[in-house]
Write a protein that holds these residues in place. Sequence first.
Motif: not given
Length: 65
Positions: A1-11
């Motif tokens: 879940m954390t990795v997805a949140l980081v990737l979404l934030t970067v995008a």
Amino acid sequence: MTVALVLLTVAVVLLVALLCAVVAGMLARIDGATWPTALTRATATFAAALALAAAVTAALSSFLT
């Protein structure tokens, strides 16, 4: 879940920085600047938006850990 949140934030940050750069380039071009000058202003705006995002992330990282 954390990795997805980081990737979404970067995008999202990259998308907002890109939109800011496009608007800055368009405004420079409308103002009568040449294409190289407008591209330079857009590049500077893109870099400034990324630097601002990095500064905010660094400032908030102490609260999130």
